[in-house]
Scaffold this motif. Structure first.
Motif, PDB file in Angstrom:
ATOM      1  N   GLU A  52       0.868  -1.106   0.045  1.00 58.24           N
ATOM      2  CA  GLU A  52       0.111  -0.149   0.004  1.00 58.24           C
ATOM      3  C   GLU A  52       0.869   1.216  -0.143  1.00 58.24           C
ATOM      4  O   GLU A  52       1.817   1.420   0.496  1.00 58.24           O
ATOM      5  CB  GLU A  52      -0.938   0.023   1.184  1.00 58.24           C
ATOM      6  CG  GLU A  52      -1.897  -1.066   1.184  1.00 58.24           C
ATOM      7  CD  GLU A  52      -2.852  -0.972   2.487  1.00 58.24           C
ATOM      8  OE1 GLU A  52      -2.801  -0.112   3.213  1.00 58.24           O
ATOM      9  OE2 GLU A  52      -3.826  -2.121   2.559  1.00 58.24           O
ATOM     10  N   TYR A  53       0.425   2.230  -0.601  1.00 63.05           N
ATOM     11  CA  TYR A  53       1.217   3.460  -0.803  1.00 63.05           C
ATOM     12  C   TYR A  53       0.429   4.615  -0.106  1.00 63.05           C
ATOM     13  O   TYR A  53      -0.711   4.458   0.097  1.00 63.05           O
ATOM     14  CB  TYR A  53       1.082   4.101  -2.316  1.00 63.05           C
ATOM     15  CG  TYR A  53       2.299   3.081  -3.034  1.00 63.05           C
ATOM     16  CD1 TYR A  53       3.650   3.512  -3.102  1.00 63.05           C
ATOM     17  CD2 TYR A  53       1.703   2.085  -3.781  1.00 63.05           C
ATOM     18  CE1 TYR A  53       4.437   2.714  -4.021  1.00 63.05           C
ATOM     19  CE2 TYR A  53       2.610   1.195  -4.465  1.00 63.05           C
ATOM     20  CZ  TYR A  53       3.827   1.533  -4.570  1.00 63.05           C
ATOM     21  OH  TYR A  53       4.674   0.800  -5.380  1.00 63.05           O
ATOM     22  N   PRO A  54       1.100   5.363   0.617  1.00 63.15           N
ATOM     23  CA  PRO A  54       2.536   5.548   0.460  1.00 63.15           C
ATOM     24  C   PRO A  54       3.101   4.552   1.515  1.00 63.15           C
ATOM     25  O   PRO A  54       2.699   4.128   2.502  1.00 63.15           O
ATOM     26  CB  PRO A  54       2.903   6.883   1.323  1.00 63.15           C
ATOM     27  CG  PRO A  54       1.718   7.158   2.371  1.00 63.15           C
ATOM     28  CD  PRO A  54       0.583   6.362   1.503  1.00 63.15           C
ATOM     29  N   MET A  55       4.414   4.085   1.050  1.00 64.80           N
ATOM     30  CA  MET A  55       5.369   3.369   1.725  1.00 64.80           C
ATOM     31  C   MET A  55       5.628   3.704   3.252  1.00 64.80           C
ATOM     32  O   MET A  55       6.250   4.525   3.271  1.00 64.80           O
ATOM     33  CB  MET A  55       6.243   2.619   0.893  1.00 64.80           C
ATOM     34  CG  MET A  55       6.161   1.962  -0.441  1.00 64.80           C
ATOM     35  SD  MET A  55       7.714   1.679  -1.316  1.00 64.80           S
ATOM     36  CE  MET A  55       7.024   0.975  -2.856  1.00 64.80           C
ATOM     37  N   LEU A  56       5.233   2.824   4.330  1.00 57.70           N
ATOM     38  CA  LEU A  56       5.694   2.819   5.480  1.00 57.70           C
ATOM     39  C   LEU A  56       6.271   1.934   6.099  1.00 57.70           C
ATOM     40  O   LEU A  56       6.104   0.500   5.442  1.00 57.70           O
ATOM     41  CB  LEU A  56       4.539   3.403   6.419  1.00 57.70           C
ATOM     42  CG  LEU A  56       3.795   4.596   6.090  1.00 57.70           C
ATOM     43  CD1 LEU A  56       2.416   4.873   6.780  1.00 57.70           C
ATOM     44  CD2 LEU A  56       4.251   5.793   6.042  1.00 57.70           C
ATOM     45  N   PHE A  57       7.575   2.059   7.004  1.00 57.72           N
ATOM     46  CA  PHE A  57       8.240   0.907   7.496  1.00 57.72           C
ATOM     47  C   PHE A  57       8.393   1.173   9.084  1.00 57.72           C
ATOM     48  O   PHE A  57       8.261   2.112   9.698  1.00 57.72           O
ATOM     49  CB  PHE A  57       9.344   0.838   6.924  1.00 57.72           C
ATOM     50  CG  PHE A  57       9.568   0.936   5.361  1.00 57.72           C
ATOM     51  CD1 PHE A  57       9.590  -0.398   4.747  1.00 57.72           C
ATOM     52  CD2 PHE A  57       9.485   2.033   4.815  1.00 57.72           C
ATOM     53  CE1 PHE A  57       9.531  -0.462   3.215  1.00 57.72           C
ATOM     54  CE2 PHE A  57       9.439   1.964   3.187  1.00 57.72           C
ATOM     55  CZ  PHE A  57       9.730   0.539   2.485  1.00 57.72           C
ATOM     56  N   GLU A  58       8.661   0.002   9.497  1.00 64.09           N
ATOM     57  CA  GLU A  58       8.748  -0.042  11.186  1.00 64.09           C
ATOM     58  C   GLU A  58      10.360  -0.407  11.104  1.00 64.09           C
ATOM     59  O   GLU A  58      10.750  -1.429  10.491  1.00 64.09           O
ATOM     60  CB  GLU A  58       7.997  -1.495  11.605  1.00 64.09           C
ATOM     61  CG  GLU A  58       8.245  -1.583  13.205  1.00 64.09           C
ATOM     62  CD  GLU A  58       7.367  -2.703  13.817  1.00 64.09           C
ATOM     63  OE1 GLU A  58       6.102  -2.706  13.702  1.00 64.09           O
ATOM     64  OE2 GLU A  58       8.057  -3.735  14.172  1.00 64.09           O
ATOM     65  N   LEU A  59      10.932   0.235  11.881  1.00 67.14           N
ATOM     66  CA  LEU A  59      12.501   0.092  12.348  1.00 67.14           C
ATOM     67  C   LEU A  59      12.286  -0.461  13.937  1.00 67.14           C
ATOM     68  O   LEU A  59      11.607  -0.231  14.586  1.00 67.14           O
ATOM     69  CB  LEU A  59      12.830   1.415  12.341  1.00 67.14           C
ATOM     70  CG  LEU A  59      12.839   2.226  11.086  1.00 67.14           C
ATOM     71  CD1 LEU A  59      13.724   3.550  11.042  1.00 67.14           C
ATOM     72  CD2 LEU A  59      13.609   1.514   9.923  1.00 67.14           C
ATOM     73  N   HIS A  60      13.513  -1.516  13.936  1.00 65.78           N
ATOM     74  CA  HIS A  60      13.434  -2.100  14.961  1.00 65.78           C
ATOM     75  C   HIS A  60      14.863  -2.430  15.576  1.00 65.78           C
ATOM     76  O   HIS A  60      15.748  -2.952  14.624  1.00 65.78           O
ATOM     77  CB  HIS A  60      12.709  -3.734  14.924  1.00 65.78           C
ATOM     78  CG  HIS A  60      12.718  -4.322  16.460  1.00 65.78           C
ATOM     79  ND1 HIS A  60      13.519  -5.246  16.841  1.00 65.78           N
ATOM     80  CD2 HIS A  60      11.683  -4.234  17.335  1.00 65.78           C
ATOM     81  CE1 HIS A  60      13.254  -5.685  18.155  1.00 65.78           C
ATOM     82  NE2 HIS A  60      12.170  -5.086  18.331  1.00 65.78           N
ATOM     83  N   ASN A  61      15.481  -2.152  16.666  1.00 66.10           N
ATOM     84  CA  ASN A  61      16.631  -2.234  17.178  1.00 66.10           C
ATOM     85  C   ASN A  61      16.705  -3.224  18.278  1.00 66.10           C
ATOM     86  O   ASN A  61      16.069  -3.263  19.258  1.00 66.10           O
ATOM     87  CB  ASN A  61      17.160  -0.979  17.770  1.00 66.10           C
ATOM     88  CG  ASN A  61      18.553  -0.979  18.402  1.00 66.10           C
ATOM     89  OD1 ASN A  61      19.490  -2.178  18.196  1.00 66.10           O
ATOM     90  ND2 ASN A  61      19.220   0.028  18.814  1.00 66.10           N
TER      91      ASN A  61
END
Length: 320
Positions: A52-61
């Motif tokens: 799905e647009y807009p492209m969103l991302f999850e960042l994980h440390n």
């Protein structure tokens, strides 16, 4: 299941990269938003998926268990690397070259955001709302617990994301979002001026002095007496000083004053009786009737009739 290196799995995008700040690649414009730069291989994989647009991302440390969210600006980074804004690396507690997991995500549109500036300097800006709106245009999403950076007039202002609705991470692209501000972290309530404390022993005395000054002075038993017949009074009641009456302990002075008042009243009554006028309420008339002069037999009745005698004559009835 997640595969290390540069592999992909299923219909989701999930990858591990080494992160570096934007300053390493001469990308200072990244610091004004929340978008990252990914390698071209990520674009090839995302294009084959129904993303799905807009492209969103999850960042994980994994090392610190910190989670944040971001968007993507370009796919021009070297393979195995992701270029991030430095303030985002600070939120994630990442150092240069640390690994970060990147996964595609779908976030709801935000309806409410509560922000808290770190310093009161941000409120000193002439129009902080306009500056904030301009800055958030470069953001794709907001995550509760993150600290975003707002650059204005060669100065950086950090703002905490205190609360977001309807979820802990929301998208702010093409949405009407209500923004609320919490007091800055360094804000201090203005101190109220302290009133001087008056000792309890002095306060009643001052109140008593004020009451004494405000009360009008009263002098009893002062003035002049008048007669009922309109003539000038020959004997005036003696003036009594108010100070003598106000002293509660001097009982002898009160007795003397009462005696003097009675004597003066008696003298006035006797004087009035001698003039032949009616005196209402006289003590002398109540105690003893005045002696009548004997009537001489040789006096003629005409002389008696010519004189006026009070309360004599015929009585009449109102009924007929």
């Amino acid at each position: 299941m997640f595969y290390g290196g540069y592999g992909y799995h299923g219909s989701n995008f999930e990858q591990t990269y080494h992160c570096y700040p934007a300053s390493f690649f001469d990308k200072p414009h990244l610091e004004g938003g929340d978008k990252v730069i990914m390698p071209p291989s990520a674009l090839d994989r995302l294009a084959s998926l129904h993303i799905e647009y807009p492209m969103l991302f999850e960042l994980h440390n994994d090392a610190t268990q910190r989670i944040s969210h971001c968007g993507v600006l370009e796919f021009v980074a070297e393979e195995g690397m992701v270029i991030m804004p430095y303030w985002m690396m600070q939120n994630m507690l990442l150092q240069e070259g640390d690994t970060v997991h990147v996964k595609n995500a779908t976030l709801p549109k935000g309806t409410y955001v509560k922000l808290q500036p770190h310093t009161t300097d941000f409120l000193d800006i002439s129009n902080p709302k306009a500056i904030l709106e301009k800055t958030l245009r470069n953001f794709s999403c907001l995550t509760t617990g993150d600290s975003i950076m707002v650059a204005y007039n060669n100065k950086q202002y950090y703002i905490d994301i205190v609360e977001t609705k309807p979820a802990s991470a929301v998208s702010i692209i093409e949405t009407d979002c209500e923004v609320d501000f919490a007091p800055p972290l360094d804000y201090k309530e203005p101190e109220k001026p302290q009133q001087p404390i008056v000792p309890a022993s002095k306060a009643p005395a001052e109140d008593q002095d004020a009451n004494v000054k405000d009360e009008p002075k009263f002098k009893p038993f002062t003035g002049s007496g008048k007669r009922l017949d309109g003539k000038a009074s020959k004997q005036q009641a003696p003036e009594v000083h108010s100070a003598a009456l106000s002293a509660p302990s001097d009982s002898n002075k009160r007795a003397n004053q009462q005696t003097a008042a009675r004597a003066s009243t008696g003298a006035t009554n006797s004087t009035r009786q001698k003039t032949g006028k009616l005196v209402f309420g006289s003590s002398a008339s109540n105690n003893k009737e005045p002696e009548k002069a004997p009537i001489k037999e040789d006096e003629s009745p005409k002389k008696d009739e010519s004189k006026f005698q009070a309360f004599t004559g015929k009585s009449y009835s109102l009924k007929r």
